[in-house]
Scaffold this motif. Structure first.
Motif, PDB file in Angstrom:
ATOM      1  N   VAL A  87       0.855  -1.183   0.000  1.00  0.00           N
ATOM      2  CA  VAL A  87       0.000   0.000   0.000  1.00  0.00           C
ATOM      3  C   VAL A  87       0.893   1.235   0.000  1.00  0.00           C
ATOM      4  N   THR A  88       0.552   2.215  -0.809  1.00  0.00           N
ATOM      5  CA  THR A  88       1.305   3.464  -0.859  1.00  0.00           C
ATOM      6  C   THR A  88       0.551   4.543  -0.084  1.00  0.00           C
ATOM      7  N   LEU A  89       1.250   5.207   0.820  1.00  0.00           N
ATOM      8  CA  LEU A  89       0.664   6.281   1.615  1.00  0.00           C
ATOM      9  C   LEU A  89       1.287   7.607   1.219  1.00  0.00           C
ATOM     10  N   GLU A  90       0.445   8.610   1.049  1.00  0.00           N
ATOM     11  CA  GLU A  90       0.894   9.995   0.875  1.00  0.00           C
ATOM     12  C   GLU A  90       0.288  10.801   2.008  1.00  0.00           C
ATOM     13  N   TYR A  91       1.089  11.652   2.637  1.00  0.00           N
ATOM     14  CA  TYR A  91       0.582  12.371   3.809  1.00  0.00           C
ATOM     15  C   TYR A  91       1.264  13.726   3.926  1.00  0.00           C
ATOM     16  N   SER A  93       1.472  17.336   6.778  1.00  0.00           N
ATOM     17  CA  SER A  93       1.103  18.042   8.004  1.00  0.00           C
ATOM     18  C   SER A  93       1.638  19.468   7.930  1.00  0.00           C
ATOM     19  N   PRO A  94       0.829  20.449   8.320  1.00  0.00           N
ATOM     20  CA  PRO A  94       1.309  21.833   8.302  1.00  0.00           C
ATOM     21  C   PRO A  94       2.290  22.117   9.446  1.00  0.00           C
ATOM     22  N   ILE A  95       2.325  21.236  10.438  1.00  0.00           N
ATOM     23  CA  ILE A  95       3.253  21.414  11.570  1.00  0.00           C
ATOM     24  C   ILE A  95       4.036  20.109  11.756  1.00  0.00           C
ATOM     25  N   PRO A  96       4.920  19.767  10.822  1.00  0.00           N
ATOM     26  CA  PRO A  96       5.638  18.487  10.915  1.00  0.00           C
ATOM     27  C   PRO A  96       6.683  18.512  12.020  1.00  0.00           C
ATOM     28  N   SER A  97       6.940  17.340  12.587  1.00  0.00           N
ATOM     29  CA  SER A  97       7.989  17.218  13.603  1.00  0.00           C
ATOM     30  C   SER A  97       8.665  15.871  13.460  1.00  0.00           C
ATOM     31  N   ILE A  98       9.811  15.742  14.097  1.00  0.00           N
ATOM     32  CA  ILE A  98      10.619  14.533  13.988  1.00  0.00           C
ATOM     33  C   ILE A  98       9.914  13.331  14.585  1.00  0.00           C
ATOM     34  N   SER A 152      11.061   9.478   3.864  1.00  0.00           N
ATOM     35  CA  SER A 152      10.996  10.886   3.425  1.00  0.00           C
ATOM     36  C   SER A 152      11.844  11.728   4.372  1.00  0.00           C
ATOM     37  N   PRO A 153      13.176  11.719   4.200  1.00  0.00           N
ATOM     38  CA  PRO A 153      14.070  12.388   5.150  1.00  0.00           C
ATOM     39  C   PRO A 153      13.842  13.895   5.264  1.00  0.00           C
ATOM     40  N   LEU A 154      13.187  14.510   4.283  1.00  0.00           N
ATOM     41  CA  LEU A 154      12.933  15.952   4.340  1.00  0.00           C
ATOM     42  C   LEU A 154      11.547  16.273   4.890  1.00  0.00           C
ATOM     43  N   TYR A 155      10.888  15.274   5.482  1.00  0.00           N
ATOM     44  CA  TYR A 155       9.520  15.477   5.966  1.00  0.00           C
ATOM     45  C   TYR A 155       9.436  16.631   6.960  1.00  0.00           C
ATOM     46  N   LYS A 156      10.382  16.762   7.863  1.00  0.00           N
ATOM     47  CA  LYS A 156      10.323  17.815   8.878  1.00  0.00           C
ATOM     48  C   LYS A 156      10.375  19.203   8.246  1.00  0.00           C
ATOM     49  N   LEU A 206       5.147   6.663   1.981  1.00  0.00           N
ATOM     50  CA  LEU A 206       5.564   5.450   2.680  1.00  0.00           C
ATOM     51  C   LEU A 206       4.907   4.267   2.006  1.00  0.00           C
ATOM     52  N   LYS A 207       5.648   3.163   1.866  1.00  0.00           N
ATOM     53  CA  LYS A 207       5.086   1.918   1.361  1.00  0.00           C
ATOM     54  C   LYS A 207       5.062   0.899   2.491  1.00  0.00           C
ATOM     55  N   LEU A 208       3.897   0.317   2.731  1.00  0.00           N
ATOM     56  CA  LEU A 208       3.734  -0.691   3.765  1.00  0.00           C
ATOM     57  C   LEU A 208       3.112  -1.938   3.162  1.00  0.00           C
TER      58      LEU A 208
END
Length: 613
Positions: free
Chosen positions: A64-68, A70-75, A118-122, A129-131
């Motif tokens: 399954v492929t997830l795309e997500y 957040s306007p306030i991303p955190s580690i 996605s190392p640049l997510y923050k 993400l693939k699960l």
């Protein structure tokens, strides 16, 4: 005498020692503070999953492929996978009385951090993400949380996705039955006995097919003995079916598939499988046996990382699949999947081993992580099972034990006799289990079955693990006191254990003394003792050796691997230790002897007074 001084103290301390050495840290799912979860939905946050329908081509697992975003991303942001998809407080059991009902009442079946792939997510607030999901009899949803695992705040929830037929019969696992010419097939489905009739369609390869009905079992939350199995780790197990295929011809190839006849007279079928019927007791043929313990469940998508279990577990599984044409039967001697009360892990484990268990008998033994729980009759009153207290192991897998709650049993496989102990129940002299093991050993016709193998989870023989060295016993306290005279009297060739997560082989030994100095080829009457092997490197986090020099230890390896026994005939047996990483042999020995060699007496193996004398 010096060793005996340690026994009483060691036994008093055993619960503390076991918890300290083999707890493996916290289960990854236990790190999610389920009851602290709160709702903090953000307008611009989202999580999308595709495809919406899985298994359209009858796949039992699909990525399954997830795309997500957040306007306030955190580690500390993370993704949780929930099944059933509705994980809100409305699904909590009625007895969960709280002034403020929790957002969640069950742990996710798996999770991964939002920045994993996605190392640049923050910086960007966007990720993918693939699960890998398996069919587990219900729909799924995905949730994006902030606040880390310890203070989860729900930011966004995906739409539901599901397999096309969530109730489909899945993950067949073979096991030998109570007679040598019987094979059992166990599987899981979403169909109860009021919904459909379960059966196996089977027959000789390219021959006529017959139908054998299946018995159906399940269990409820009340069947569990404690948390988390009764609380956040609970998930409906579906239905577990077992069919008995009888009167098999030795070494004949049989084909089978699982079926459910629905009330509307339509049929639901599994894929097609095949197995080779076992040899009859005493039959001379090539017979190859794989033995290991403590493998656990891995996740190929990298989720739920658990003390390096994934790499060892997946490597062992993949190596066995690669070697499957040269394997006739597998013994997994305890600590099966380390679900520790998080029940969805059992489905995931049966899916992981399906390529093996659907093709050859997959026999299990009871380990502390399946059985132990205070006040439930287990010999060690630890909490290692997470409240499962043996229910999952004895239901999900079949063994020919006379009582499913007491997993000691014997197996006749060609030239082998296997006596399997249950070290989570009392084995000491005079007990029900002791009497069973003695009968198992004493009743063998060694002319037909020259190779006797004793199997158990905990080390009842010898181990150089630092944990046992600290106790002063180099085994379970009282471990070999009762059984060693049986091993010697009935000339047990090899005793193999798990529990300690490494590999070790001893010399032929009796009462702490090596009975032979040979290391690689034992000929004739020269064994005179039992070779003890620790084969607990199936996949769980490795156990360190003591720095003390143990004279009886021939070979040690701090790595993942498994043992293979090959009986060529009634006189020649090959033992091999293979590493999971490459499948190569790193330790081996041979036993060569004739039947008259077994008849000869060794120390304590024959009565001191006979009619002749």
């Amino acid at each position: 005498m010096g060793e005996s001084k340690f026994v009483s103290l060691a036994f008093l301390l055993v619960c503390l020692v076991v918890q300290r050495v083999w707890s493996h840290g916290y289960h990854p799912l236990s790190k999610v503070a389920v009851h602290k979860a709160t709702v903090s939905l953000l307008d611009l946050a989202y999580i999308k999953a595709s495809p919406a329908v899985l298994g359209l081509q009858e796949q039992t697992a699909e990525w399954v492929t997830l795309e997500y975003s957040s306007p306030i991303p955190s580690i500390g942001d993370w993704i949780g996978v929930f099944s059933p998809a509705n994980f809100s407080a409305s699904t909590c059991p009625k007895e969960n009385r709280r002034v403020y009902p929790p957002l969640l009442c069950s742990a996710p079946i798996k999770y991964q951090y939002a920045n994993y792939s996605s190392p640049l997510y923050k910086e960007t607030g966007k990720g993918f993400l693939k699960l890998l999901l398996i069919n587990q009899r219900s729909d799924f949803s995905f949730a994006l949380f902030s606040g880390g695992l310890s203070n989860p705040k729900l930011v966004a929830v995906s739409d539901k996705i599901a397999f096309a037929n969530p109730n489909a019969p899945l993950y067949p696992r073979l096991a030998l039955g109570k007679s040598w010419n019987e094979m059992t097939v166990t599987w899981t489905s979403g169909y109860g006995i009021n919904d459909a009739e379960p059966f196996v369609q089977w027959g000789p390869k390219e021959g006529d097919r017959m139908h054998s009905p299946a018995e159906t079992l399940t269990f409820t939350r009340d069947s569990m003995c404690g948390a988390p199995a009764r609380t956040v780790g609970w998930r409906d197990p579906g239905y577990i079916h077992t069919s008995h295929l009888k009167e098999l011809w030795p070494n004949k190839i049989y084909e089978y598939r699982i079926g459910h006849k629905l009330n509307n007279v339509t049929y639901i079928w599994s894929g097609n499988y095949q197995f080779t019927a076992p040899p009859c007791p005493g039959q001379k043929s090539l017979q190859r046996v794989v033995i290991f313990g403590d493998m656990g469940k891995g996740e190929v998508d990298g989720s739920n990382e658990y003390n390096n279990f994934q790499h060892g577990s997946i490597n062992t599984t993949q190596q066995l699949i690669q070697d499957l044409e040269d394997i006739d039967i597998v013994f997994h001697i305890g600590d099966i999947c380390y679900a520790n009360g998080y029940l969805p892990q059992w489905d995931q484990f049966t899916a992981q081993v399906e390529p093996i268990a659907s093709a050859v008998p997959y026999m299990i033994a009871s380990g502390n992580h399946e059985r132990d729980w205070p006040g439930t009759g287990s010999f060690y009153e630890n909490m290692d099972s997470g409240g499962e207290c043996g229910v999952l192991a004895q239901t999900m897998f079949y063994t020919p034990a006379s009582n499913r709650a007491k997993l000691w049993y014997s197996i006749d496989y060609g030239m082998f006799r296997f006596c399997i102990a249950d070290t989570e129940h009392d084995w000491r002299e005079g007990t029900e289990q002791y009497k069973f093991i003695e009968h198992c050993l004493a009743s063998v016709d060694r002319q037909k079955q020259p190779w006797i193998i004793f199997l158990a989870h905990r080390v009842l023989g010898y181990s150089s693990c630092i944990c046992y060295a600290e106790e002063g016993s180099f085994a379970e306290p009282m471990g070999r006191e009762s059984f060693q005279k049986l091993w010697q009297k009935y000339k047990v060739d090899i005793a193999i254990y798990g529990h300690v997560h490494n590999y070790e082989r001893t010399c032929p030994i009796y009462q702490n003394i090596c009975t032979n100095e040979e290391k690689h080829h034992y000929k004739g009457r020269t064994l005179n003792g039992t070779i003890h092997v620790v084969a607990g490197g199936g996949g769980a986090s490795l156990s360190a050796f003591t720095s003390l020099k143990t004279k009886w230890s021939i070979f040690k390896d701090y790595d993942y691997g498994f043992v293979k026994l090959t009986a060529f005939d009634h006189s020649n047996l090959l033992f091999e230790y293979k590493k999971s990483r490459d499948g190569k042999v790193y330790d081996s020995f041979k036993i060569s002897r004739d039947y008259r060699d077994i008849l000869a007496c060794t120390m304590d193996s024959c009565p001191s007074i006979t009619m002749a004398s």
